[in-house]
Design a protein around this motif. Structure first.
Motif, short mmCIF file in Angstrom:
data_model
loop_
_atom_site.label_atom_id
_atom_site.label_comp_id
_atom_site.label_asym_id
_atom_site.label_seq_id
_atom_site.Cartn_x
_atom_site.Cartn_y
_atom_site.Cartn_z
N ASN A 442 1.31 -1.31 0.15
CA ASN A 442 0.01 -0.03 -0.16
C ASN A 442 1.19 1.25 -0.20
N TYR A 445 -2.89 6.25 1.24
CA TYR A 445 -5.03 6.28 2.39
C TYR A 445 -4.56 7.48 2.46
N SER A 485 -6.69 2.56 1.20
CA SER A 485 -5.65 2.24 0.78
C SER A 485 -5.90 2.17 -0.65
#
Length: 722
Positions: A442, A445, A485
């Motif tokens: 990821n 965010y 995410s």
């Protein structure tokens, strides 16, 4: 006199334990410090006598220019430590004879600390020079000389020498080896020397020829050559990271620092091991490995070179574990994955199906929750499973997908979890933190906040970290948040971005921030019987809502401070004491106004205590030496002059035959010249007394003993033998 003098203890420990050196006062045969002992540089009535410095790493004492000839004594304590705990110590006493002489000491050239890899050659050049031109003899001492190192002097002035050592694997350890240097002149006057030291760290060689190979089931096998110090090493640490980091370790650098981005994924407990099977390879990314050899005392080798690999698409590829509905009982997770498109369908010909496994939390056990229908085709695009009836509000769920070929499980995906969001309230702000364990990376965010005006969540910011602070909020108003995410694999076919949502999480900011502590001051003198204690707030930002102050006090330095006064006016920051006998320790805290807590109760916040100010007492207690108990209203009682800081006394008065005629614990005494046994007046004369005065001080009750004489005259009683 007026010359630099130095001496080294040349100590080492055969077990390789750490040594600590300390210059301590000399002690006598009873183990107590010799009465009146001072260090030699403080010998001249407390004045300077040169300056003594002490190197605690090597135990080298240096006395720079002693001023007075004489015989001096010092003591050095050498303590042995193992794994941070002291296991023993020894004290070395020595005498130093200081005299007048024209000789100047030699000067060593500084030697830096060095390291050497086991089984490699180390050569250290040592040089020194004498200001007077005297020939020098060079010495080198320490554990390496006991382990086979060779020391050879090559010239005398300028003097040079060399140390040659090839340490073996047995010499690898965490603690460095101490080496002591001494250059000593051959002067006709007393020989002088210069002492120095340096360390040699013997480090383990790196693991060589690390390779990787792809194994069935999406695993990677790491292999390396037989380790050259296999008999001495206790095992290996295996590290992995996503993506390459082709750094080269620095000189003398051992182990693998976490800042390089590697994660410890496994250990091997034998120095003879030459392989490691990684069974948790994250698919879709380039994975890179390094290996470090370990030794029994905690020493680590130089890290190996990096090796990288990527597993083929032979396992299901999870891309989404996203919370679709937040609820205690009817929550929903959405799970998506791709089929393993590089699977050998000639060998695994189908039909194909998938088992979905779910676990509660990051460490829970997987349980099968669903199996898909059979399909004759493997490449059918992204697959999805909606997992309903969950407690997504409180529980983070983790999933794994297994591929079945004709009913047989043949491959398992890497596991992936949902994002679990936590919201911590504070004063007009909240702190959002979250975590997830996923096989992809990821990279961003997005933070969403519920907007009542649009009745939906709206984005308020983004971050690459797993923490976000939302400020400028209104206290006691509930706020709700979501995290989304965005990430993907390094494999370009699965680069994403894959979007996954956390659960909704709400919290109510409230005032839980204490004000800053005040700073406390005092003005006044004990002898004036007047003190003013006052304080101020130093930071307007964290003191803007101060509503009052608490004053704490202890009569001494060893009892805890107790609350003695609460002041409800923020402008009242002064305490005045004008009645004398003020002593003890004071501190002040600030508190803010009452506010509503999330549970509906009222409360406030108190700051840490201010600095503590202690006021020492100045006891006064003096007795007269004459009084006349004749009833005329003048000087009729034996009592002290006005006194301060006295708690009680133990007074005893005796006649000339040593008989006790009066005693009291009352500091006011108020004796009217009466015999304690008969009640009659004593006769004129001189009487002896002893008194213990119990004075109030910061260190507690201080007993002060005195004795004296009282002269009684003009007594109206008939003279007696008292």
């Amino acid at each position: 006199v007026n010359r630099l003098w130095s001496h080294g203890v040349s100590a080492f420990d055969v077990d390789g334990d750490s040594l600590a050196f300390e210059l301590i006062p000399c002690t006598g045969g009873n183990g107590q410090v010799v009465p009146g002992y001072v260090f030699p540089d403080d010998f001249l009535d407390g004045g300077p006598n040169g300056e003594i410095t002490f190197d605690q790493e090597f135990g080298i004492v240096t006395w720079d220019s002693p001023m007075t000839a004489g015989l001096y004594n010092i003591a050095i304590r050498i303590s042995e430590y193992r794994f941070g705990f002291i296991v023993g110590s020894v004290v070395r006493d020595m005498q130093i004879f200081i005299d007048n002489c024209p000789n100047q000491p030699p000067i060593n050239d500084e030697l830096p600390d060095v390291c050497v890899i086991a089984n490699e050659d180390l050569v250290v050049q040592y040089t020194a020079e004498d200001p007077d031109g005297d020939p020098l003899e060079l010495f080198m001492e320490g554990e390496p000389l006991e382990l086979g190192a060779a020391f050879t002097q090559l010239s005398v002035n300028p003097a040079s020498a060399s140390l040659q050592w090839t340490p073996s694997c047995q010499e690898v350890r965490t603690n460095p080896y101490l080496v002591y240097l001494r250059a000593e002149d051959n002067s006709e006057s007393p020989a002088l020397s210069d002492n120095d030291g340096f360390t040699i760290t013997v480090i383990g060689p790196p693991v060589e020829n690390l390779t990787s190979s792809l194994e069935p089931g999406g695993t990677i096998l790491l292999e390396w050559d037989d380790y050259v110090c296999s008999d001495e090493a206790s095992g290996f640490k295996i590290y992995r990271r996503i993506g390459t980091n082709p750094f080269e370790p620095g000189e003398c650098e051992t182990g693998l620092d976490e800042s390089e981005g590697y994660t410890l994924i496994g250990t091997e407990e034998s120095g003879n091991t030459t392989s490691f099977l990684d069974m948790t390879v994250p698919f879709g990314n380039e994975v890179c490995y390094r290996v470090v050899a370990c030794y029994p005392d905690g020493a680590e080798s130089i890290v190996s070179a990096e090796v990288c690999d990527t597993i083929a698409l032979v396992i299901p590829v999870l891309t989404n574990v996203s919370v679709g509905e937040t609820d205690l009982a009817t929550g929903i997770d959405t799970v998506r994955w791709f089929p393993p498109l590089e699977l050998d369908t000639t060998f695994f010909s189908g039909p194909y199906s998938y088992k979905i496994y779910r676990a509660e939390g990051l460490n829970g056990q997987f349980e099968e929750i669903f199996q898909t229908p059979n399909s004759s085709f493997l490449d059918i695009g992204m697959l999805e499973y909606i997992d309903a009836g969950l407690n997504t509000q409180d529980i983070q769920y983790r999933y794994q997908i297994d591929l079945l070929d004709n009913g047989d499980e043949i491959a398992s995906s890497n596991s992936a979890s949902s994002i679990l969001l936590s919201v911590t309230p504070s004063d007009e702000e909240v702190t959002l933190t979250w975590n997830e364990v996923v096989p992809w990376v990821n990279t961003l965010y997005e933070v969403y906040r519920f907007d009542n005006d649009v009745n939906d969540f709206v984005i308020i910011g983004n971050t690459e970290e797993s923490v976000f602070i939302v400020d400028s909020l209104e206290n006691n108003v509930e706020e709700c948040f979501l995290i989304k995410s965005l990430g993907g694999y390094s494999n370009p076919d699965y680069a994403g971005p894959f979007e996954n949502w956390s659960q909704e999480e709400c919290s109510t900011p409230f005032d839980n921030q204490a004000p800053c502590p005040p700073e406390l001051f005092v003005e006044g003198e004990c002898e004036d019987d007047s003190y003013t204690i006052f304080w101020s707030l130093l930071d307007d930002k964290c003191s803007s809502d101060v509503a009052g102050f608490n004053v704490y006090y202890s009569p001494n330095t060893f009892d805890s401070l107790q609350l003695i006064q609460t002041i409800d006016q923020v402008s009242d920051t002064v305490l005045e004491f004008n009645d004398g006998d003020l002593y003890g320790c004071f501190a002040v805290s600030a508190f803010d106004s009452l506010s509503t807590r999330p549970d509906g109760s009222l409360g406030n916040n108190e700051s840490e205590l201010s600095n503590i100010i202690c006021i020492e007492s100045c006891p006064e207690y003096e007795l007269p030496n004459v009084f006349s108990p004749n009833g005329d209203g003048l000087n009729d009682s034996f009592m002290p002059f006005p006194y301060t800081y006295v708690d009680s006394v133990d007074l005893k008065i005796f006649n000339r035959w040593g008989n006790l005629i009066f005693e009291t614990f009352d500091p006011d005494i108020n004796w009217k010249g009466e015999n304690k046994d008969t009640g009659s007046n004593v006769s004129d004369g001189v009487y002896y007394y002893t008194i213990t005065i119990f004075e109030n001080t910061l260190l507690g009750m201080n007993p002060r003993k005195e004795a004296g004489y009282i002269h009684i005259f003009d007594n109206r009683s008939v003279p007696s033998e008292e």
